[in-house]
Design a protein around this motif. Structure first.
Motif, mmCIF file in Angstrom:
data_model
loop_
_atom_site.group_PDB
_atom_site.id
_atom_site.type_symbol
_atom_site.label_atom_id
_atom_site.label_comp_id
_atom_site.label_asym_id
_atom_site.label_seq_id
_atom_site.Cartn_x
_atom_site.Cartn_y
_atom_site.Cartn_z
ATOM 1 N N GLY A 183 -32.612 57.396 -106.354
ATOM 2 C CA GLY A 183 -33.203 57.295 -107.677
ATOM 3 C C GLY A 183 -34.546 56.608 -107.588
ATOM 4 O O GLY A 183 -34.964 56.107 -106.529
ATOM 5 N N PHE A 184 -35.239 56.563 -108.711
ATOM 6 C CA PHE A 184 -36.543 55.916 -108.767
ATOM 7 C C PHE A 184 -36.415 54.406 -108.604
ATOM 8 O O PHE A 184 -35.423 53.799 -109.021
ATOM 9 C CB PHE A 184 -37.227 56.212 -110.103
ATOM 10 N N ARG B 145 -43.130 67.029 -110.173
ATOM 11 C CA ARG B 145 -42.073 67.761 -109.470
ATOM 12 C C ARG B 145 -42.383 67.861 -107.983
ATOM 13 O O ARG B 145 -41.496 67.672 -107.139
ATOM 14 C CB ARG B 145 -41.914 69.156 -110.078
ATOM 15 N N LEU B 146 -43.640 68.167 -107.645
ATOM 16 C CA LEU B 146 -44.011 68.246 -106.236
ATOM 17 C C LEU B 146 -43.856 66.892 -105.547
ATOM 18 O O LEU B 146 -43.333 66.795 -104.432
ATOM 19 C CB LEU B 146 -45.460 68.736 -106.108
ATOM 20 N N TRP B 147 -44.338 65.845 -106.209
ATOM 21 C CA TRP B 147 -44.276 64.499 -105.642
ATOM 22 C C TRP B 147 -42.828 64.042 -105.493
ATOM 23 O O TRP B 147 -42.431 63.502 -104.452
ATOM 24 C CB TRP B 147 -45.052 63.549 -106.547
ATOM 25 N N ALA B 148 -42.038 64.260 -106.538
ATOM 26 C CA ALA B 148 -40.643 63.811 -106.511
ATOM 27 C C ALA B 148 -39.839 64.558 -105.450
ATOM 28 O O ALA B 148 -38.992 63.965 -104.764
ATOM 29 C CB ALA B 148 -40.014 63.995 -107.889
ATOM 30 N N ARG B 149 -40.074 65.850 -105.323
ATOM 31 C CA ARG B 149 -39.323 66.637 -104.337
ATOM 32 C C ARG B 149 -39.537 66.090 -102.934
ATOM 33 O O ARG B 149 -38.599 66.016 -102.130
ATOM 34 C CB ARG B 149 -39.757 68.104 -104.423
ATOM 35 N N GLY C 60 -37.276 63.072 -102.410
ATOM 36 C CA GLY C 60 -35.850 63.195 -102.657
ATOM 37 C C GLY C 60 -35.445 62.856 -104.079
ATOM 38 O O GLY C 60 -34.306 62.434 -104.318
ATOM 39 N N LEU C 61 -36.351 63.023 -105.027
ATOM 40 C CA LEU C 61 -36.108 62.693 -106.424
ATOM 41 C C LEU C 61 -36.123 63.962 -107.265
ATOM 42 O O LEU C 61 -36.518 65.030 -106.800
ATOM 43 C CB LEU C 61 -37.171 61.711 -106.930
ATOM 44 N N ARG C 62 -35.703 63.831 -108.517
ATOM 45 C CA ARG C 62 -35.664 64.994 -109.398
ATOM 46 C C ARG C 62 -36.490 64.748 -110.654
ATOM 47 O O ARG C 62 -36.427 63.689 -111.251
ATOM 48 C CB ARG C 62 -34.212 65.305 -109.806
ATOM 49 N N ILE C 63 -37.256 65.778 -111.045
ATOM 50 C CA ILE C 63 -37.961 65.804 -112.325
ATOM 51 C C ILE C 63 -37.489 67.056 -113.061
ATOM 52 O O ILE C 63 -37.710 68.180 -112.603
ATOM 53 C CB ILE C 63 -39.493 65.852 -112.129
ATOM 54 N N ALA C 64 -36.816 66.862 -114.190
ATOM 55 C CA ALA C 64 -36.301 67.976 -114.986
ATOM 56 C C ALA C 64 -36.616 67.687 -116.448
ATOM 57 O O ALA C 64 -35.861 66.992 -117.133
ATOM 58 C CB ALA C 64 -34.799 68.153 -114.773
ATOM 59 N N PRO C 65 -37.738 68.180 -116.959
ATOM 60 C CA PRO C 65 -38.173 67.827 -118.314
ATOM 61 C C PRO C 65 -37.336 68.502 -119.392
ATOM 62 O O PRO C 65 -36.768 69.580 -119.191
ATOM 63 C CB PRO C 65 -39.615 68.324 -118.351
ATOM 64 N N VAL C 66 -37.310 67.859 -120.552
ATOM 65 C CA VAL C 66 -36.708 68.421 -121.755
ATOM 66 C C VAL C 66 -37.842 68.711 -122.731
ATOM 67 O O VAL C 66 -38.679 67.835 -122.992
ATOM 68 C CB VAL C 66 -35.692 67.441 -122.379
#
Length: 537
Positions: free
Chosen positions: A66-67, A209-213, A216-222
């Protein structure tokens, strides 16, 4: 059909039928600030990004970590933080103003239409994180968090997201909120600004998303929520500032956070819920003496205003998926080249190659294959998109100077990794003739990539708010393009000032619902450019 269809049509035809107000001239002396300003608010500096921790064991959700505060600091700095100053000699129209400090152009990892950067990043911090719960605004010029409210408001955000919000969103305790203060863009682009800022939101999300990937992190916007409620929370008039996305953050536990870097404040127990409706105490102070309203901008904003109850079902966008590639005589592309640099270095190197392209050095087919593959794999990743579902964008390629590929216009087939011929012959004269501005010689680029979307199909599938998704989708492709080009040592430029109808006619798309929304220039830059080393000055 809603107003978003009318706006999409006006955008598509603006090269031939100017949008109102046709006689508009920006008042540069009265332009707004380049970022929000909250008088009296305390700014808490973010720590330097820490060393990469060892990956944790695979979690049940498939994400390794996680972050932490240093990770979030690194992501914000590499995306919207000021990382350098643009002073190179180039062909853009703002060159004469750049040496003057008040008009300085600061480089950032994320691209923005006109270099205006109107997206505001807020952090709604809940219990269990490194900050006292509250609402904070990311101040890019200070690389710090500006405290606007103290108190846990994550319950308000979950309520705004609605009962059917995705599980990763409804269970989060930390949220990033992306909003756009329209005047930061409309002072220059008036009615066109909504189109531009929708793309800007997509560039930010894709950088994350590129940075998080890579970490090992996830970015999934709502993208669907009660927008007016969140605007009240942020202390803004929902008619003047749009709330475009909520990004839940998966946060590391205390064991991971300990020792990762200095905390901004001592974590405290969750306070009692604030009385409804909560709202920030510190408000943005406008610099401009005269703020103009534009009826077209107001109408498209109102048409796309978000409500959680309107959230589409996963898979609703399948009906708007990109059509199979057109064209004949497939030209196979080689295995994509492996990027010699990672995302962090690519974001720091990213820039627009105004007037710097050099046709004497053709683009390698492996490099073109890599950039195309990266762009084709890009998606916003919102709740309206089905995981592993079909993509929304198609890619066309005008080849000028690519080793082993004859000049012409092609459709890219990502599954077969081929270029399918649509129009033979050198495309340079057409490209330059259909471009409005003087900051690029398009014939000098190795290739010009044109992403298309079925805009009307998206609107029919998910309603008028889908226009924001269309903008975010093509903005995400543009950010991937810039980042991939920089990672492969190529120059890049993205432009919106072109005749869309001419491109539709040239590519044989008349009568279809495919519409080009921008053009992306790729190629080698001239060697030894005139530049200024700001970091050693």
């Amino acid at each position: 059909m809603g107003h978003a269809h009318d706006y999409a049509t006006a955008i598509m035809h603006r090269g031939r039928v100017p949008m109102e107000p046709v006689d508009f001239v920006p008042d540069w002396a009265d332009r707004p600030r380049k970022a929000k300003f909250h008088p009296g608010a305390e700014t808490l500096p973010l720590p330097e990004p820490g060393p990469e921790p060892e990956p944790e064991p695979e979690s049940p959700t498939g994400h390794v970590r996680g972050f932490t505060l240093p990770l979030l600091s690194g992501m914000l700095l590499d995306s919207y933080g000021l990382t350098g100053r643009r002073l190179g000699v180039q062909a853009n129209t703002d060159l004469a103003a750049l040496p003057h400090y008040p008009q300085a152009n600061w480089s950032r990892g994320t691209a923005s239409g006109g270099g205006l950067y109107p997206v505001a990043v807020h952090w709604a911090a809940g219990p269990g994180g490194p900050l006292t719960p509250g609402v904070y605004h990311y101040a890019p010029h200070q690389h710090g968090m500006r405290r606007l409210l103290t108190g846990d408001v994550t319950g308000d955000i979950r309520d705004a997201l609605g009962a059917d919000a995705p599980a990763h969103a409804s269970g989060a305790a930390q949220y990033l909120i992306l909003s756009v203060k329209y005047w930061q863009n409309s002072f220059k682009y008036n009615s066109f600004s909504f189109h531009a800022v929708s793309m800007d939101v997509g560039t930010v999300l894709q950088t994350w998303r590129l940075w998080a990937r890579e970490h090992g992190l996830r970015i999934a916007p709502v993208l669907w929520f009660d927008e007016e409620r969140l605007a009240r929370l942020l202390g803004v008039d929902h008619r003047e500032e749009g709330v475009f996305a909520v990004v839940p953050l998966e946060w590391a536990d205390d064991r991971t956070t300990t020792g990762a870097g200095p905390a901004l404040s001592t974590p405290s127990p969750a306070p009692a819920p604030a009385p409804a409706p909560a709202a920030v105490r510190h408000r943005d102070l406008e610099r401009s003496r005269r703020v103009l309203a534009f009826e077209t901008l107001h109408r498209i904003h109102e048409a796309t205003l978000g409500r959680a109850a309107d959230r589409p079902e996963p898979g609703a966008l399948d009906a708007a998926a990109a059509r199979p590639p057109r064209g004949t005589d497939p030209v196979p592309l080689p295995t994509p080249a492996t990027a010699p640099t990672g995302v962090h270095a690519a974001l720091r190197a990213r820039r627009s190659s105004f007037g710097r392209f050099d046709a004497s050095r053709p683009v390698g087919p492996e490099q073109l294959a890599a950039v195309l593959a990266d762009c084709a794999a890009t998606a916003v990743g919102s709740e309206a998109e089905r995981p592993q579902g079909p993509g929304l964008t198609s890619l066309y390629v005008f080849v000028n100077h690519v080793e082993g590929v004859a000049p012409g216009a092609y459709a890219y087939d990502p599954a077969a990794r081929t270029l399918r011929l649509v129009v033979p012959g050198p495309p340079g004269p057409f490209l330059q003739r259909s471009y409005f501005l003087s900051n690029y010689n398009l014939e000098q680029a190795g290739a010009v990539i044109v992403p298309t979307l079925r805009t009307t199909a998206v609107l029919d599938a998910v309603g008028d708010r889908g226009y924001r998704l269309v903008g975010a989708a093509v903005g995400a492709v543009a950010q991937t393009f810039y980042t991939s080009a920089a990672a492969h040592g190529l120059g890049a430029g993205v432009a919106l000032g072109f005749d869309t109808i001419s491109h539709i006619e040239e590519l044989g798309l008349t009568g279809t619902d495919e519409a080009p929304l921008l053009i992306m220039l790729l190629g080698h830059e001239r060697p030894q450019p005139a530049d200024f080393r700001h970091e050693i000055a």
